[in-house]
Design a protein around this motif. Structure first.
Motif, short mmCIF file in Angstrom:
data_model
loop_
_atom_site.label_atom_id
_atom_site.label_comp_id
_atom_site.label_asym_id
_atom_site.label_seq_id
_atom_site.Cartn_x
_atom_site.Cartn_y
_atom_site.Cartn_z
N ASP A 182 12.74 61.34 9.90
CA ASP A 182 12.77 61.14 11.34
C ASP A 182 13.98 60.32 11.79
O ASP A 182 14.31 60.28 12.96
CB ASP A 182 11.48 60.45 11.79
CG ASP A 182 11.27 60.48 13.29
OD1 ASP A 182 11.54 61.53 13.91
OD2 ASP A 182 10.85 59.46 13.86
N ARG A 200 17.25 66.03 17.65
CA ARG A 200 15.86 65.57 17.67
C ARG A 200 14.89 66.71 17.42
O ARG A 200 13.89 66.54 16.70
CB ARG A 200 15.57 64.90 19.00
CG ARG A 200 16.27 63.55 19.17
CD ARG A 200 16.12 63.01 20.57
NE ARG A 200 16.75 61.70 20.70
CZ ARG A 200 17.09 61.13 21.85
NH1 ARG A 200 16.85 61.76 23.00
NH2 ARG A 200 17.64 59.93 21.86
N ARG A 247 12.18 66.97 14.41
CA ARG A 247 10.75 67.22 14.65
C ARG A 247 10.26 68.38 13.80
O ARG A 247 9.15 68.34 13.24
CB ARG A 247 10.49 67.49 16.13
CG ARG A 247 10.53 66.25 17.01
CD ARG A 247 9.95 66.53 18.38
NE ARG A 247 10.71 67.54 19.12
CZ ARG A 247 11.73 67.25 19.92
NH1 ARG A 247 12.15 66.00 20.07
NH2 ARG A 247 12.36 68.22 20.57
N SER A 296 7.46 67.94 10.93
CA SER A 296 6.15 68.53 11.19
C SER A 296 5.84 69.72 10.31
O SER A 296 4.66 70.05 10.10
CB SER A 296 6.07 68.97 12.66
OG SER A 296 6.97 70.06 12.91
#
Length: 264
Positions: free
Chosen positions: A154, A167, A171, A175
């Motif tokens: 992250d 970003r 993500r 995820s």
């Protein structure tokens, strides 16, 4: 690397060859620097028994073997037969090195039998990080040390390129592609819950200035394509982002946590 199953498919984008990939990491200046930090933190000495959990093709076993000398022993463990075979082949000239097939959640090592243990970028992939730390406590002798190194996906920052696309890329990786993508920041807590003493936690921020190398190690192109196919990144935005990165000047970095823990 000791895995218990992949978190996600690859959305039709092949994974890199693992032997080649591990060699690229170890051969990069960023890889060499943090690996030397891990080796120094272990404080290896002649006669010790050291365990490398998720040893892969044996990339780092030779350095450990030289540190403990033939009076000690090195045990590499990996879940994948191909990795065990390759590591065994590479270390065939060092009879004090043994490579075993096994899972990080149930290490093929007796209780209280090793002086030092290491896990390098392995816990991010396992099903149960807490279970792995419990295994460290089980196999370490009283006073034994373990050093665990894990990235925080992250925290990946890249320049040039659109910040929002960076970003979105992060993500998707966190995820979907990496099971425990932020486990680096959790290492001290995991050790505490496993009743291991936390001796030190340090960070490194390896810097990549060559896009081609960063692309191979960080998976920028392949994971951007996966994010596009998964519907988590707009194709035009993703392709524009990669074009800007490859045009440079380029810089990428992220935080790597290294925790040194002791069985009391």
């Amino acid at each position: 690397m000791c895995l218990t199953g992949l978190m996600a498919d690859t959305f039709g984008v092949p994974r890199p060859d693992k032997v080649t990939y591990y060699g690229q990491v170890a051969g990069s200046s960023a890889g060499r620097d943090y690996k030397q930090q891990v080796l120094a933190a272990l404080d290896l000495r002649p006669g010790q028994t050291v365990l490398d959990v998720g040893c892969g093709p044996g990339t780092d076993l030779a350095d450990m073997a030289e540190a403990v000398t033939a009076s000690g022993s090195v045990i590499g463990v990996d879940v994948e037969p191909a990795m065990v075979e390759e590591a065994s082949r590479r270390l065939a000239d060092k009879p004090w090195v043994e490579v075993r097939r096994g899972d990080a959640h149930a290490l093929p090592v007796p209780d209280a039998s090793v002086d030092r243990a290491r896990a390098d970028r392995m816990v991010q992939h396992v099903a149960d990080p807490a279970g792995v730390f419990a295994e460290f406590r089980r196999v370490l002798r009283p006073g034994g040390l373990a050093c665990v190194a894990e990235p925080d996906w992250d925290s990946l920052v890249i320049d040039p390129g659109d910040v929002e696309t960076n970003r979105a890329f992060n993500r998707f990786v966190c995820s979907t592609m990496v099971r425990n993508a932020t486990v680096g920041r959790q290492l001290a807590r995991l050790a505490h819950h496993a009743q291991l003493e936390v001796c030190d936690v340090v960070t490194a921020a390896p810097v990549f200035r060559d896009f081609t190398l960063a692309d191979k190690i960080l998976g920028l192109s392949r994971n951007a394509e996966r994010a596009i196919r998964a519907g988590q990144l707009d194709r035009a935005a993703g392709e524009r982002w990669l074009a800007e990165l490859s045009a440079g000047p380029f810089l990428a970095t992220s935080v790597l946590f290294m925790a040194v823990v002791r069985r009391t």
